[in-house]
Design a protein around this motif. Sequence first.
Motif, PDB file in Angstrom:
ATOM      1  N   ASP A 260       0.806  -1.219   0.000  1.00 24.61           N
ATOM      2  CA  ASP A 260       0.000   0.000   0.000  1.00 24.61           C
ATOM      3  C   ASP A 260       0.836   1.265   0.000  1.00 24.61           C
ATOM      4  OD1 ASP A 260      -2.368  -1.126  -0.257  1.00 24.61           O
ATOM      5  OD2 ASP A 260      -3.032  -0.881   1.819  1.00 24.61           O
ATOM      6  N   SER A 261       2.063   1.164   0.432  1.00 22.50           N
ATOM      7  CA  SER A 261       2.880   2.370   0.481  1.00 22.50           C
ATOM      8  C   SER A 261       3.723   2.532  -0.781  1.00 22.50           C
ATOM      9  CB  SER A 261       3.782   2.360   1.716  1.00 22.50           C
ATOM     10  OG  SER A 261       4.699   1.295   1.659  1.00 22.50           O
ATOM     11  N   PHE A 262       3.516   1.649  -1.765  1.00 24.47           N
ATOM     12  CA  PHE A 262       4.229   1.800  -3.040  1.00 24.47           C
ATOM     13  C   PHE A 262       3.790   3.089  -3.721  1.00 24.47           C
ATOM     14  CE2 PHE A 262       5.817  -2.059  -2.241  1.00 24.47           C
ATOM     15  CZ  PHE A 262       5.632  -3.116  -3.100  1.00 24.47           C
ATOM     16  N   THR A 263       4.715   3.862  -4.172  1.00 23.48           N
ATOM     17  CA  THR A 263       4.298   4.992  -4.992  1.00 23.48           C
ATOM     18  C   THR A 263       4.940   4.992  -6.371  1.00 23.48           C
ATOM     19  OG1 THR A 263       5.923   6.329  -3.832  1.00 23.48           O
ATOM     20  CG2 THR A 263       3.641   6.577  -3.141  1.00 23.48           C
ATOM     21  N   HIS A 264       5.940   4.174  -6.600  1.00 28.24           N
ATOM     22  CA  HIS A 264       6.540   4.099  -7.937  1.00 28.24           C
ATOM     23  C   HIS A 264       6.150   2.823  -8.662  1.00 28.24           C
ATOM     24  CE1 HIS A 264       9.013   7.632  -7.451  1.00 28.24           C
ATOM     25  NE2 HIS A 264       9.538   7.459  -8.629  1.00 28.24           N
ATOM     26  N   GLY A 265       5.615   1.871  -7.957  1.00 32.76           N
ATOM     27  CA  GLY A 265       5.284   0.595  -8.585  1.00 32.76           C
ATOM     28  C   GLY A 265       6.347  -0.446  -8.275  1.00 32.76           C
ATOM     29  N   SER A 266       5.933  -1.696  -8.369  1.00 29.89           N
ATOM     30  CA  SER A 266       6.856  -2.797  -8.097  1.00 29.89           C
ATOM     31  C   SER A 266       7.841  -2.916  -9.250  1.00 29.89           C
ATOM     32  CB  SER A 266       6.075  -4.098  -7.942  1.00 29.89           C
ATOM     33  OG  SER A 266       5.553  -4.465  -9.206  1.00 29.89           O
ATOM     34  N   SER A 267       8.879  -3.720  -9.038  1.00 32.65           N
ATOM     35  CA  SER A 267       9.868  -3.961 -10.089  1.00 32.65           C
ATOM     36  C   SER A 267       9.197  -4.482 -11.352  1.00 32.65           C
ATOM     37  CB  SER A 267      10.895  -4.981  -9.602  1.00 32.65           C
ATOM     38  OG  SER A 267      11.614  -4.458  -8.509  1.00 32.65           O
ATOM     39  N   ALA A 268       8.325  -5.484 -11.179  1.00 29.25           N
ATOM     40  CA  ALA A 268       7.675  -6.096 -12.344  1.00 29.25           C
ATOM     41  C   ALA A 268       6.819  -5.081 -13.084  1.00 29.25           C
ATOM     42  CB  ALA A 268       6.823  -7.282 -11.894  1.00 29.25           C
ATOM     43  N   GLN A 269       6.134  -4.213 -12.334  1.00 30.99           N
ATOM     44  CA  GLN A 269       5.282  -3.196 -12.976  1.00 30.99           C
ATOM     45  C   GLN A 269       6.123  -2.180 -13.744  1.00 30.99           C
ATOM     46  OE1 GLN A 269       3.270  -1.854  -9.439  1.00 30.99           O
ATOM     47  NE2 GLN A 269       1.492  -3.163  -9.792  1.00 30.99           N
TER      48      GLN A 269
END
Length: 294
Positions: A260-269
């Motif tokens: 939920d605290s992602f703001t840049h996206g995961s590596s895969a995304q």
Amino acid sequence: MKWEGNRESDNVEDRRGEDGGGGGGFGFGGRSIGLGTVAVALVASYFLGINPLTMLNLLSGGGGAPAPVQQHAPAHKPPPDDQMARFVSTVLADTEDTWDQIFAANGKQYVRPKLVLFSGSTPTACGTGQTATGPFYCPGDQKVYIDLSFYDLMKQRFKVSGNFAQAYVIAHEVGHHVQHLMGISDKVDAARRNASEKQSNALSVRLELQADCFAGVWAYHANKARHILEEGDVEGALNAASAIGDDALQRQARGVVVPDSFTHGSSAQRVSWFKRGITEGKVSACNTFAAKEL
Ligand SMILES: [Zn+2]
């Protein structure tokens, strides 16, 4: 990536060695902290996508109104024998040629952003820019700010090297400029004002992934027109995107991943959207806001 001999942009401002005020790059409120901590803070703030405005405000003492923009007149050009400055000037020129054309093809005119090289700290329309903030784009003055020591950090801490991965950092920031020109960032900012923290972070992720996709769109067109890509370049940039996804960074920083605290996206995304941009070469392929699945 092949770049030597290609056009260099005039829109590069060299403020390295100037004291921008607002405290030194490595001093936080008079407390001096280790270089390792600064390194983590720098990369984390950039890639974890803490809103640069918030970050700048925090780092420059917080609270108050943004620092007044000081005029730097005249703006200095980088010295002609500075290889790294020549490289980023060439990458910037390449993004100018690419986005000029894409905007023109849609009946619009592209306004070219400035790229400011600084060291330590520098005044911006978004507050005092600091090395510790990492590269960032300020919509208030339409400038991309970078302390080139960030590239050493990418190499040392994240084992990300290769000049195409370095170009990708510039292209991502220019992607934020394109979002600003298209009115996308304003809409997102407005939506975030009335959103919960969770929703607000989700919007940030879509904005960041779109900037990754726009970086891919640039690479597609630049390569078509100027054949800049060499063996291993795309893999290098994908590795970079993967090494610096929020999940990888969070794992490194805290040992756990908190989606939920992602703001840049995961590596895969990040890999997926950059790939989409570079494969399709179209702005319309980058509608992260309409995507059901990121
Ligand atoms: Zn970004």
